[in-house]
Design a protein around this motif. Structure first.
Motif, mmCIF file in Angstrom:
data_model
loop_
_atom_site.group_PDB
_atom_site.id
_atom_site.type_symbol
_atom_site.label_atom_id
_atom_site.label_comp_id
_atom_site.label_asym_id
_atom_site.label_seq_id
_atom_site.Cartn_x
_atom_site.Cartn_y
_atom_site.Cartn_z
ATOM 1 N N GLU A 298 0.672 -1.710 -0.054
ATOM 2 C CA GLU A 298 0.080 0.150 0.076
ATOM 3 C C GLU A 298 1.176 1.194 -0.085
ATOM 4 N N GLY A 299 0.838 2.197 -1.546
ATOM 5 C CA GLY A 299 1.220 3.560 -1.106
ATOM 6 C C GLY A 299 2.125 3.717 -2.187
ATOM 7 N N ASP A 300 2.484 2.191 -3.000
ATOM 8 C CA ASP A 300 3.655 1.959 -4.053
ATOM 9 C C ASP A 300 3.262 2.490 -5.194
ATOM 10 N N SER A 301 3.966 3.763 -5.866
ATOM 11 C CA SER A 301 3.714 3.512 -7.531
ATOM 12 C C SER A 301 3.665 2.480 -7.812
ATOM 13 N N LEU A 302 2.687 1.863 -8.856
ATOM 14 C CA LEU A 302 2.460 1.122 -9.818
ATOM 15 C C LEU A 302 3.460 0.334 -10.176
ATOM 16 N N LEU A 303 4.648 1.325 -11.227
ATOM 17 C CA LEU A 303 6.155 1.549 -11.429
ATOM 18 C C LEU A 303 6.785 0.752 -9.841
ATOM 19 N N THR A 304 6.998 1.027 -8.897
ATOM 20 C CA THR A 304 7.344 0.828 -7.889
ATOM 21 C C THR A 304 6.967 -0.604 -8.150
ATOM 22 N N ALA A 305 6.103 -1.751 -7.503
ATOM 23 C CA ALA A 305 5.058 -3.058 -7.718
ATOM 24 C C ALA A 305 5.969 -3.688 -8.392
ATOM 25 N N ILE A 306 5.572 -2.623 -9.659
ATOM 26 C CA ILE A 306 6.127 -3.740 -11.054
ATOM 27 C C ILE A 306 7.348 -4.201 -11.048
ATOM 28 N N LEU A 307 8.641 -3.324 -10.792
ATOM 29 C CA LEU A 307 9.632 -3.657 -10.831
ATOM 30 C C LEU A 307 10.527 -4.529 -9.655
ATOM 31 N N ALA A 308 9.739 -4.956 -8.140
ATOM 32 C CA ALA A 308 9.954 -5.483 -7.161
ATOM 33 C C ALA A 308 9.493 -6.528 -7.584
#
Length: 97
Positions: free
Chosen positions: A30-40
């Motif tokens: 929760e609070g992640d950008s979509l980009l951060t979540a994708i790249l994780a």
């Protein structure tokens, strides 16, 4: 597929958010950008149209236009300025290796 980004703090604070990349269920925070979540969870956002390299976003603030992703409903968003939402479905091109 292991992602490009790693969270430094474990366990991570906040709520887990489930979403889908190319039909595969993954989790972000929760609070992640979509980009951060994708790249994780994934190595890249797209294949470069100017060469054989993988692209993973560049500026992380919506200026470079390098992180556009397609959603399952056909819409496109800048992943770095879009907050991760529960159940979002992202379609990413499979990298050519």
């Amino acid at each position: 597929m292991p992602g490009r980004l790693r969270h430094l703090q474990t366990p991570l604070p906040g709520k887990t958010v489930e979403f889908v990349i190319n039909g595969r269920k993954v989790v972000g925070r929760e609070g992640d950008s979509l980009l951060t979540a994708i790249l994780a969870n994934h190595k890249a956002v797209r294949q470069s149209e100017f060469g054989d390299g993988l692209r993973a976003g560049f500026c992380f603030m919506g200026a470079c236009q390098d992180c556009w992703v397609e959603l399952s409903d056909g819409g496109k968003v800048r992943a770095c300025t879009t907050l991760l939402e529960e159940g979002i479905h992202v379609s990413l091109p499979e990298p050519k290796l």
